[in-house]
Scaffold this active site. Structure first.
Site, mmCIF file in Angstrom:
data_model
loop_
_atom_site.group_PDB
_atom_site.id
_atom_site.type_symbol
_atom_site.label_atom_id
_atom_site.label_comp_id
_atom_site.label_asym_id
_atom_site.label_seq_id
_atom_site.Cartn_x
_atom_site.Cartn_y
_atom_site.Cartn_z
ATOM 1 C CG ASP A 1 21.309 -8.476 -8.453
ATOM 2 O OD1 ASP A 1 20.161 -8.625 -7.998
ATOM 3 O OD2 ASP A 1 21.768 -9.191 -9.355
ATOM 4 C CE LYS B 1 13.851 -6.930 -10.610
ATOM 5 N NZ LYS B 1 15.309 -7.058 -10.715
ATOM 6 C CE1 TYR C 1 3.539 -9.163 -39.963
ATOM 7 C CE2 TYR C 1 2.272 -10.559 -41.464
ATOM 8 C CZ TYR C 1 3.479 -10.206 -40.864
ATOM 9 O OH TYR C 1 4.617 -10.897 -41.170
ATOM 10 C CG ASN D 1 11.147 -6.421 -1.871
ATOM 11 O OD1 ASN D 1 11.565 -6.388 -3.018
ATOM 12 N ND2 ASN D 1 10.346 -7.384 -1.438
ATOM 13 N N GLY E 1 30.814 -6.951 -2.293
ATOM 14 C CA GLY E 1 30.447 -7.395 -3.636
ATOM 15 C C GLY E 1 29.651 -6.343 -4.380
ATOM 16 C CB ALA E 2 27.216 -6.694 -7.157
ATOM 17 C CB ALA E 3 24.473 -5.586 -2.881
ATOM 18 C CG ASN F 1 16.427 -12.410 1.794
ATOM 19 O OD1 ASN F 1 15.924 -12.845 2.824
ATOM 20 N ND2 ASN F 1 15.937 -11.395 1.132
ATOM 21 C CD GLU G 1 17.414 -9.078 -11.107
ATOM 22 O OE1 GLU G 1 17.073 -9.370 -9.941
ATOM 23 O OE2 GLU G 1 17.404 -7.915 -11.527
#
Length: 456
Positions: A225, A157, A102, A380, A259-261, A351, A199
């Protein structure tokens, strides 16, 4: 369970028998307190799920003289105080330590960085740090539960980043679902990070957020995702093709979910050599000649379904070689798998409940994968994102490219050796320590590693 019971020596046996009859397994029984008029007993047992645990508690509570004083869930106990913490990497035990870590020593470093900002990643935590950013709008399978409820997921995560790639990740849960505010908030915090991991942000907002941040920031932005899922799917499919002896450029792939995936999977599959893709969603098979589609789905339809097919999911999978589900539970009927081509491949990734029960799918499919850990071939994202960001940080990358994603998928696929490959093992374990290292090398290098092909 903490129980108050009569001071009866037979009570311990009765408790154990009651838990067993309710389907639980007693793993410990401790006498916390003994008095002349009662015992305080701590019973630890394993159950199948939360509903099962409630049934066990009810059975115990029904015993004469037994009072359930308190019930604790080990998953909740694990979360008390959170799952991550900040620790110092340098000693802070003496005055000399403080003077360097410091003031006044740190002032010299700050002045040097003001003169040479390119050294910030080397001399600060920025070089090993990632922001895990969410708005809480699409958390796991729970939906729009908000930033506070999303925090345990973001903590998890962050813990995975540290465990698998030694990356410091910080959960950033934003109390807004306004695209402009999300983008601006991330832009404002970006100087402290070497990468941004988006995420659990719902589509189509996630597309716009990622696009704008990639344009405005000089550090990589990665929506896990989308791209993490796509990387692992392509890796698994590459090896599934090795098992069944087919080529990516000769199979028809049906993706359930636009969708996104689903969008990211389609983009990476096409870049990886797949030429025939159909996407099915609530509107049916997406087709470019359908004027009713949303802009995001119209864009998806424009690069798929070359024959402009229409129909339901059964129509889509009939004669197909591969089914990839990132949609909803139980949308794929067992009999429909029989209508797919020989040596069919089914990835049911919804899932916690997949598009089809993996056991049912295996009656007609040659290779089956899911997102669950209680079946073989778990798809995964943990196989991808730690190594991806490790490679990006090591290379001091300013962006992430489609070529990098392809190299990451090839690296994961290559971690399954020829003598390991079989229909029940097309993807490496998430605990294989070589996977993040291989992915990191693939991300950081310029030349694409060889992709395994049928017969290799």
């Amino acid at each position: 369970m903490r129980l108050h019971t009569p001071p009866d020596p037979q009570v311990i046996g009765t408790l154990a028998t009651t838990v067993a009859e309710a389907g639980g397994i007693v793993t410990a029984m401790d006498m916390a307190e003994s008095r002349h008029d009662r015992l305080v007993v701590d019973v630890t047992c394993s159950t199948g799920d939360a509903e099962h645990s409630n049934r066990v508690v009810e059975k115990v509570e029904a015993l004469d003289g037994v009072t359930v004083h308190k019930v604790s869930d080990r998953t909740f106990l694990l979360h008390i105080g959170g799952k991550i913490e900040v620790t110092s990497r340098v000693p802070l035990k003496t005055r000399d330590d403080l003077s360097m870590a410091y003031t006044p020593g740190v002032g010299r470093v700050s002045k040097a960085l003001a003169d040479h900002p390119e050294d910030v990643p080397r001399l600060t935590v920025k070089g090993s740090s990632v922001a895990v950013v969410t708005d809480g709008s699409a958390v796991l399978g729970l939906g729009n539960i908000g930033p506070g409820a999303a925090l345990p997921v973001m903590e998890g995560k962050a813990a995975l980043f540290k465990q698998f790639a030694d990356i410091n990740a910080w959960p950033i849960c934003l109390d807004t679902q306004d695209t402009d505010e999300i983008v601006r908030a991330v832009e404002l915090i970006a100087p402290g990070f070497g990468g941004i991991n988006l995420e659990d942000i719902a589509a189509p907002r996630c597309f716009e957020v990622e696009r704008r941040l990639r344009e405005s920031l000089d550090i990589p932005v990665f929506h896990d995702d989308q791209h993490g899922t796509a990387i692992v799917v392509l890796a698994a499919l590459t090896n599934a093709m090795r098992v069944v002896g087919k080529r990516l450029d000769e199979v028809r792939v049906v993706v359930s979910g636009g969708g996104a995936a689903g969008s990211a999977i389609v983009t990476l599959l096409l870049a990886g050599g797949v030429t025939d893709v159909l996407v099915w969603d609530r509107e049916g098979i997406l087709s470019a000649d359908d004027d009713s589609l949303s802009p995001a789905k119209a864009e998806l339809a424009a690069k798929t379904n070359r024959d402009r097919r229409r129909g339901d999911l059964h129509d889509a999978v009939t004669g197909a070689d591969v089914f990839i589900g990132v949609s909803a539970p139980n949308v794929l009927h067992k009999d429909w798998v029989a209508d797919m081509n020989d040596d069919a491949v089914v990835f049911a990734l919804a899932n916690p409940d997949p598009e089809i029960d993996p056991i049912d799918a295996s009656e007609h499919a040659a290779v089956v994968a899911s997102g669950r850990s209680d079946y073989p071939n778990q798809i995964n994202n943990v196989l991808a994102f730690p190594g991806v960001f490790r490679g990006l940080l090591d290379a001091r990358a300013s962006d992430i490219t489609l070529e990098m994603l392809l190299r990451a998928a090839a690296a994961i696929a290559g971690c399954v050796k020829d003598d390991e490959l079989n229909p029940s093992f097309i993807i490496p374990s998430v605990f294989n320590s070589e996977v993040p290292k291989a992915v990191a090398r693939a991300i950081a290098e310029r030349e694409q590693p060889p992709t395994p092909t049928p017969g290799d």
